[in-house]
Design a protein around this motif. Structure first.
Motif, PDB file in Angstrom:
ATOM      1  N   ALA A 184     -28.680 -34.950  19.348  1.00  0.00           N
ATOM      2  CA  ALA A 184     -29.127 -33.560  19.203  1.00  0.00           C
ATOM      3  C   ALA A 184     -29.594 -33.356  17.768  1.00  0.00           C
ATOM      4  O   ALA A 184     -28.958 -33.824  16.825  1.00  0.00           O
ATOM      5  N   ARG A 185     -30.737 -32.679  17.640  1.00  0.00           N
ATOM      6  CA  ARG A 185     -31.304 -32.391  16.320  1.00  0.00           C
ATOM      7  C   ARG A 185     -31.275 -30.884  16.106  1.00  0.00           C
ATOM      8  O   ARG A 185     -31.720 -30.137  16.972  1.00  0.00           O
ATOM      9  N   PHE A 186     -30.767 -30.489  14.966  1.00  0.00           N
ATOM     10  CA  PHE A 186     -30.579 -29.062  14.747  1.00  0.00           C
ATOM     11  C   PHE A 186     -30.747 -28.767  13.262  1.00  0.00           C
ATOM     12  O   PHE A 186     -30.923 -29.685  12.456  1.00  0.00           O
ATOM     13  N   VAL A 187     -30.733 -27.500  12.946  1.00  0.00           N
ATOM     14  CA  VAL A 187     -30.867 -27.124  11.541  1.00  0.00           C
ATOM     15  C   VAL A 187     -29.608 -26.394  11.097  1.00  0.00           C
ATOM     16  O   VAL A 187     -28.931 -25.760  11.896  1.00  0.00           O
ATOM     17  N   VAL A 188     -29.324 -26.525   9.797  1.00  0.00           N
ATOM     18  CA  VAL A 188     -28.131 -25.910   9.225  1.00  0.00           C
ATOM     19  C   VAL A 188     -28.536 -25.205   7.938  1.00  0.00           C
ATOM     20  O   VAL A 188     -29.242 -25.789   7.113  1.00  0.00           O
ATOM     21  N   GLY A 189     -28.115 -23.976   7.809  1.00  0.00           N
ATOM     22  CA  GLY A 189     -28.283 -23.278   6.537  1.00  0.00           C
ATOM     23  C   GLY A 189     -27.066 -23.591   5.689  1.00  0.00           C
ATOM     24  O   GLY A 189     -25.986 -23.042   5.908  1.00  0.00           O
ATOM     25  N   LEU A 190     -27.225 -24.513   4.739  1.00  0.00           N
ATOM     26  CA  LEU A 190     -26.071 -24.919   3.923  1.00  0.00           C
ATOM     27  C   LEU A 190     -25.659 -23.743   3.042  1.00  0.00           C
ATOM     28  O   LEU A 190     -26.486 -23.173   2.325  1.00  0.00           O
ATOM     29  N   PRO A 191     -24.389 -23.369   3.106  1.00  0.00           N
ATOM     30  CA  PRO A 191     -23.958 -22.095   2.533  1.00  0.00           C
ATOM     31  C   PRO A 191     -23.971 -22.059   1.005  1.00  0.00           C
ATOM     32  O   PRO A 191     -23.678 -23.051   0.342  1.00  0.00           O
ATOM     33  N   ALA A 192     -24.314 -20.877   0.495  1.00  0.00           N
ATOM     34  CA  ALA A 192     -24.419 -20.673  -0.945  1.00  0.00           C
ATOM     35  C   ALA A 192     -23.914 -19.294  -1.304  1.00  0.00           C
ATOM     36  O   ALA A 192     -23.988 -18.364  -0.498  1.00  0.00           O
ATOM     37  N   ALA A 193     -23.381 -19.169  -2.519  1.00  0.00           N
ATOM     38  CA  ALA A 193     -23.131 -17.861  -3.108  1.00  0.00           C
ATOM     39  C   ALA A 193     -24.166 -17.729  -4.212  1.00  0.00           C
ATOM     40  O   ALA A 193     -24.122 -18.476  -5.180  1.00  0.00           O
ATOM     41  N   GLY A 194     -25.116 -16.821  -4.037  1.00  0.00           N
ATOM     42  CA  GLY A 194     -26.265 -16.822  -4.936  1.00  0.00           C
ATOM     43  C   GLY A 194     -26.982 -18.144  -4.772  1.00  0.00           C
ATOM     44  O   GLY A 194     -27.429 -18.453  -3.679  1.00  0.00           O
ATOM     45  N   ARG A 195     -27.036 -18.944  -5.836  1.00  0.00           N
ATOM     46  CA  ARG A 195     -27.626 -20.265  -5.709  1.00  0.00           C
ATOM     47  C   ARG A 195     -26.611 -21.362  -6.014  1.00  0.00           C
ATOM     48  O   ARG A 195     -26.961 -22.445  -6.455  1.00  0.00           O
ATOM     49  N   ARG A 196     -25.338 -21.053  -5.797  1.00  0.00           N
ATOM     50  CA  ARG A 196     -24.277 -22.044  -6.013  1.00  0.00           C
ATOM     51  C   ARG A 196     -23.787 -22.587  -4.679  1.00  0.00           C
ATOM     52  O   ARG A 196     -23.708 -21.870  -3.687  1.00  0.00           O
ATOM     53  N   VAL A 197     -23.450 -23.852  -4.682  1.00  0.00           N
ATOM     54  CA  VAL A 197     -22.943 -24.512  -3.482  1.00  0.00           C
ATOM     55  C   VAL A 197     -21.586 -23.927  -3.084  1.00  0.00           C
ATOM     56  O   VAL A 197     -20.695 -23.790  -3.921  1.00  0.00           O
ATOM     57  N   LEU A 198     -21.471 -23.553  -1.799  1.00  0.00           N
ATOM     58  CA  LEU A 198     -20.166 -23.162  -1.261  1.00  0.00           C
ATOM     59  C   LEU A 198     -19.615 -24.346  -0.475  1.00  0.00           C
ATOM     60  O   LEU A 198     -19.750 -24.420   0.742  1.00  0.00           O
ATOM     61  N   GLY A 199     -19.008 -25.270  -1.170  1.00  0.00           N
ATOM     62  CA  GLY A 199     -18.586 -26.531  -0.563  1.00  0.00           C
ATOM     63  C   GLY A 199     -17.568 -26.353   0.535  1.00  0.00           C
ATOM     64  O   GLY A 199     -17.597 -27.039   1.555  1.00  0.00           O
ATOM     65  N   ARG A 200     -16.656 -25.400   0.333  1.00  0.00           N
ATOM     66  CA  ARG A 200     -15.608 -25.234   1.341  1.00  0.00           C
ATOM     67  C   ARG A 200     -16.167 -24.643   2.627  1.00  0.00           C
ATOM     68  O   ARG A 200     -15.774 -25.014   3.725  1.00  0.00           O
ATOM     69  N   GLN A 201     -17.116 -23.706   2.438  1.00  0.00           N
ATOM     70  CA  GLN A 201     -17.762 -23.129   3.631  1.00  0.00           C
ATOM     71  C   GLN A 201     -18.558 -24.198   4.378  1.00  0.00           C
ATOM     72  O   GLN A 201     -18.552 -24.255   5.611  1.00  0.00           O
TER      73      GLN A 201
END
Ligand code: ADP
Ligand code: MG
Length: 567
Positions: free
Chosen positions: A128-145
């Motif tokens: 399966a091919r899908f897209v993911v909006g990798l989470p951010a706070a502003g423009r910082r990586v939200l690694g835990r999310q």
């Protein structure tokens, strides 16, 4: 290969960093029960989302061979799983920060069962091919999310959508058997002298002009007229009866608002398979059916429209007709000749979207405007030649002119949504009231030339990009700096077809436009490659939003590219 723990460590490490740090998660990770591939990571939270894949080996997915061992079934199973994945994603729908943060989505199908790149199934695995909006706070990586999405949400979607045991077995088999029956039925048409079949009980009307789902309230199910009734024995559903539309010229007459266009639209969609519950599961049409309409304003490049259009007032050569702005009648003539060039076997025409002066020229008008002063040879004088000389059938909605009785093999009248076979009546009327109009079509239809498209007239460059191709919904393909307007190309049913066609244009240009191959040869070659290697052959990237298109719509897109030049 990396494991899910490796991925977790990267996400921990980049947590709170600038968004581009997400690039570090590109790669391939072993999860319990599946492999996760991160193919493309978005540059910022507002950009197009990241592209990911999961591959579930068949040992875990567990699909019995009879769910994918035939082409019809494999496509339908992949379609079913795309829908299941989509449904599982919409259960999640938690927002997790800025922009597209938290999105997990797969290419959402419509009412048609299409071959797609969203899900692929074979003996080895389900992908399966899908897209993911990798989470951010502003423009910082939200690694835990991000970890929550990839380690909690995603495995849940995979487990509920991609495993055979988790799916509704009855619904799954219904889906693939319906598609198989429809494909089989379509394959039987030609041998039975038919161009289309509409099963009794089919529901043709749609919920609205912008909603392709079945009309829920007050729909009158289809009921075939006795004289046109045919029966088939479907491989899965068994015996079915319905209306067969014979090859030749078929007129669909009837009062306004009695369901003529609805029937023609269903025939147009009958080149595709439909999902169970749609109402059109057993409405099938010859795969070579193309809707023809007027499309004033379109560009035309070197098309021989002389079968329909003679000497124009500006002395333009209609044997190699080019314009940046076609009229209603010249655009309709070009649409027909281009469809024939691409190999169309059935033309579908609706008076609602046809140019009147292209369709008819009655006796009185012939008296007022001499043939020498009228460039147009009306369709009525060509439609028989199309069938008799070229074997191209026409189904035509015509409530406005009984002159067509003279050229029709079959006349159907829609009466309060119920079709009647009125062929004999129409013949008798044609005998009694002889049309005084003169045939203007000459002895033969005329030549259909195969043009040679020139590669250099397709320029995919834009700004600093060597190749920039994308699609905008159902209306436009952006090819380099050109917009290809497909608003009037009615054979398209899903935005992902436009993505695929955009790529196919470039593919055709690179591989096959050598200044010698004709357009039909190029179409043959591209479609053969897609048949053999799948839609992935068209795109250098791995993407999940390509859908199967027909050669006619590929040709239609090329023909609407305003820079197109032909030899
Ligand atoms: P025509 O082309 O004959 O003028 P249309 O096909 O546009 O008519 O149909 C007119 C209206 O009737 C549309 O709103 C359509 O959705 C509806 N309609 C068509 N077929 C049916 C049917 N079988 N049952 C109920 N409504 C229908
Ligand atoms: Mg109509």
């Amino acid at each position: 290969m990396s494991t899910q723990d490796d991925l977790r460590r990267i996400l921990n490490r980049i947590d709170g960093k600038g968004y581009p740090a997400y690039k570090d998660i590109r790669g391939k990770y072993e999860f319990p029960g599946f492999t996760l591939l991160v193919d493309h990571v978005q540059g910022d939270p507002f950009a197009a989302p990241s592209r990911l894949r999961v591959q579930v080996p068949q040992e875990a997915a567990g699909y019995p061979p009879d769910t994918f061992n035939k082409r019809s079934r494999r496509i339908a199973l992949a379609d079913f799983l795309t829908r299941a994945f989509d449904a599982a994603c919409s259960q999640l729908s938690s927002r997790r920060g800025t922009g597209k943060s938290g999105l997990i989505a797969i290419d959402r199908p419509g009412q048609q069962v299409l071959e797609r790149t969203s899900v692929l199934v074979d003996e080895e695995a389900v992908e399966a091919r899908f897209v993911v909006g990798l989470p951010a706070a502003g423009r910082r990586v939200l690694g835990r999310q991000a970890a929550a999405m990839l380690f909690d949400d995603l495995p849940r979607v995979v487990a509920s959508a991609l495993h055979f045991s988790a799916n509704n077995r009855v619904a799954l088999y219904r889906h693939i058997k319906a598609a198989e029956d429809a494909d089989w039925l379509r394959s039987q048409l030609a041998a039975n002298g038919l161009v289309a079949f509409v099963a009794d009980g089919a529901v043709l009307p749609r919920r609205s002009g912008v909603d392709d789902r079945t009309l829920r309230k007050g729909a009158i199910p289809f009921q075939s007229p006795a004289l046109l009734r045919v029966e088939f024995d479907l491989p899965n559903a068994g015996p079915v009866a319905g209306m067969g539309i014979p090859a030749g010229v078929t007129l669909i007459a009837g009062g306004g608002y009695h369901g003529k266009s609805t029937l023609l639209n269903a025939l147009e969609r009958g080149v595709y398979n439909h999902i169970p519950g749609d109402g059109r599961e057993l409405v099938v049409t010859d795969e070579g059916a193309v809707k023809i309409r007027a499309e004033d304003g379109r560009a035309v490049s070197g098309v021989d429209i002389s079968p329909f259009i003679g000497a124009l007032p500006n002395d333009a050569d209609t044997r190699q007709f080019s314009t940046a702005n076609a009229s209603g009648s010249t655009s309709q003539a070009a649409n027909i000749v281009e469809a024939l060039e691409a190999g169309a076997r059935v033309l579908l025409v609706d008076e609602d979207t046809a140019a009147t002066n292209f369709m008819i020229r009655d006796h009185r008008m012939q008296e007022l405007i001499a043939k020498e002063r009228e460039p147009i040879t009306p369709f009525i004088d060509k439609v028989r030649q199309l069938y008799d000389e070229r074997g191209v059938s026409t189904a035509l909605v015509m409530g406005g002119s009984g002159d067509y009785f003279d050229v029709a093999d079959t006349v159907i009248a829609m009466d309060a949504y119920v079709p009647r076979d009125v062929t004999d009546q129409a013949r008798a009327i044609a005998q009694k009231y002889r049309a005084e109009r003169r045939q203007e079509g000459g002895d033969h239809f005329g030549q259909v030339m195969a043009r040679v498209p020139l590669a250099e007239s397709l320029d995919p460059r834009k700004g600093r990009r060597e190749v920039k191709i994308s699609a905008r919904g159902m209306k436009t393909i952006l090819f380099g700096i050109s917009d290809i307007d497909l608003t009037a190309v009615e054979g398209l049913v899903h935005p992902s077809q436009l993505n695929a066609i955009g790529q196919a244009l470039y593919y055709a240009r690179q591989r096959y436009m050598d200044g010698r191959r004709t357009l039909p040869e190029i179409l043959d070659a591209v479609m053969a490659d897609v048949d053999r290697d799948g839609l992935d052959a068209l795109d250098r990237r791995v993407v999940g939003d390509l859908a199967r298109f027909r050669r006619y719509e590929l040709a239609a897109a090329l023909n609407r590219l305003r820079t197109l030049r032909v030899a």
